[in-house]
Design a protein around this motif. Structure first.
Motif, PDB file in Angstrom:
ATOM      1  N   THR A  42      18.738  16.572   3.086  1.00  0.00           N
ATOM      2  CA  THR A  42      18.013  17.123   4.228  1.00  0.00           C
ATOM      3  C   THR A  42      16.569  17.477   3.906  1.00  0.00           C
ATOM      4  N   ALA A  43      16.211  17.553   2.619  1.00  0.00           N
ATOM      5  CA  ALA A  43      14.857  17.994   2.270  1.00  0.00           C
ATOM      6  C   ALA A  43      14.178  17.065   1.279  1.00  0.00           C
ATOM      7  N   ALA A  44      14.661  15.839   1.145  1.00  0.00           N
ATOM      8  CA  ALA A  44      14.074  14.878   0.206  1.00  0.00           C
ATOM      9  C   ALA A  44      14.383  13.468   0.686  1.00  0.00           C
ATOM     10  N   PRO A  45      13.539  12.495   0.323  1.00  0.00           N
ATOM     11  CA  PRO A  45      13.769  11.106   0.752  1.00  0.00           C
ATOM     12  C   PRO A  45      14.787  10.397  -0.136  1.00  0.00           C
ATOM     13  N   THR A  46      16.010  10.886  -0.120  1.00  0.00           N
ATOM     14  CA  THR A  46      17.043  10.314  -0.976  1.00  0.00           C
ATOM     15  C   THR A  46      18.394  10.456  -0.304  1.00  0.00           C
ATOM     16  N   ALA A  47      19.315   9.598  -0.701  1.00  0.00           N
ATOM     17  CA  ALA A  47      20.678   9.633  -0.172  1.00  0.00           C
ATOM     18  C   ALA A  47      21.619   9.166  -1.268  1.00  0.00           C
ATOM     19  N   LEU A  48      22.895   9.487  -1.095  1.00  0.00           N
ATOM     20  CA  LEU A  48      23.925   9.040  -2.024  1.00  0.00           C
ATOM     21  C   LEU A  48      24.888   8.141  -1.270  1.00  0.00           C
ATOM     22  N   ILE A  49      25.047   6.918  -1.760  1.00  0.00           N
ATOM     23  CA  ILE A  49      26.000   5.972  -1.182  1.00  0.00           C
ATOM     24  C   ILE A  49      27.315   6.107  -1.925  1.00  0.00           C
ATOM     25  N   MET A  50      28.407   6.302  -1.182  1.00  0.00           N
ATOM     26  CA  MET A  50      29.744   6.372  -1.765  1.00  0.00           C
ATOM     27  C   MET A  50      30.487   5.116  -1.325  1.00  0.00           C
TER      28      MET A  50
END
Length: 279
Positions: A16-24
């Motif tokens: 919510t506060a950074a340009p990143t995501a985790l793909i599961m």
């Protein structure tokens, strides 16, 4: 004759506060794989492989995308059995872990200071490591629809406020959420039609996605297994076919500007790097 690998199942945890995501990613069926999705560089970096079971809709990543709270079930060879743990993304090396009493778990959430709230039937003290930011175990909630949708609420999805008649007839009785495009006027719509563990769906959640166009028409996104906006207002999508995509509105149409196919991956477990093994 050309043969294609079976599609994998994908779910995404968006910071919510950074340009990143985790793909599961699940596939083959006994395996899970974690990948870091850098939304600044539009790159994907590989992380942990797990032979066992993860519960993505009950997991969370910290606002900065650096920590992962996850529920797991071992493959029968691990002495940990069922547990909740915190690791550094995109790895699963537990820096703190708690025993859960089976898989009766509802989810977890990080606060802005990285403190954790965990809803589960579980021990209140970790049996492995410690958590420096503080963790609270609350009573298990049996609102399973809320559990299915908790990550959407955390990311800013809200109850649908438009005219239900604009939704395709087969989805009007669903639980409807919407998320307005950051910096824009379009909206995504999510329809939760129930939980069915006998059908395709992460943890059995039956989710459909739709998108509102400039003219106000709401149309289905049939290939989307998961969708959301990033902080730039781009449409992010994980597809049923096993790809992650970035789609942008250009010259009056939605245009795919980036994609990464995850179908062809095969298990290749490796030790986590040293930075992921300690606080």
């Amino acid at each position: 004759m050309t043969t294609f690998p079976p599609p994998c199942r994908l779910y995404v945890l968006l910071a919510t506060a950074a340009p990143t995501a985790l793909i599961m990613r699940r596939g083959p069926s006994a395996w899970w794989h974690l990948l870091e999705w850098d939304l600044q560089a539009d790159e994907v970096r590989h992380g942990a492989w797990l032979r066992g079971t993860l519960y993505p809709r009950r997991c969370d990543i910290s606002p900065d995308g650096k920590l992962l709270g996850y529920f797991a079930l071992g493959d029968g060879q691990s002495p940990w059995d069922t547990y909740f743990a915190v690791s550094k993304t995109p790895w699963l090396t537990a820096l703190a872990a708690w025993h859960t009493h089976g898989t009766w778990t509802a989810g977890c959430r990080f606060a802005t200071d990285n403190s954790l709230t965990i809803s589960a039937s579980m021990d209140k003290r970790p049996f492995h490591g410690s958590y420096p930011y503080g963790a609270t175990v609350e009573d298990l909630s049996f609102d399973w629809t809320r559990r299915d949708l908790q990550n959407e609420y955390k990311r800013g999805w809200r109850p649908f406020s438009g005219e239900v008649e604009r939704i395709p007839a087969g989805l009007r009785e669903a639980v409807l959420l919407q998320r307005v495009q950051p910096g824009g006027e379009r909206a995504l719509v999510l329809a939760h039609t129930g939980t069915d563990f006998q059908r395709y769906g992460i943890e059995g959640a039956q989710i459909s996605y739709l998108c509102e166009d400039d003219d106000g028409e709401i149309t289905p996104l049939p290939e989307a297994a998961w969708a959301d906006w990033d902080r730039k207002g781009r449409l992010l999508m994980a597809t049923y076919e096993g790809a992650v995509k970035i789609i942008e509105w250009r010259s009056g149409i939605w245009a795919e500007t980036w994609s990464h196919d995850l179908r062809h991956l095969m298990p290749a477990p490796a030790p986590s790097p040293s930075w992921a093994q300690a606080w």
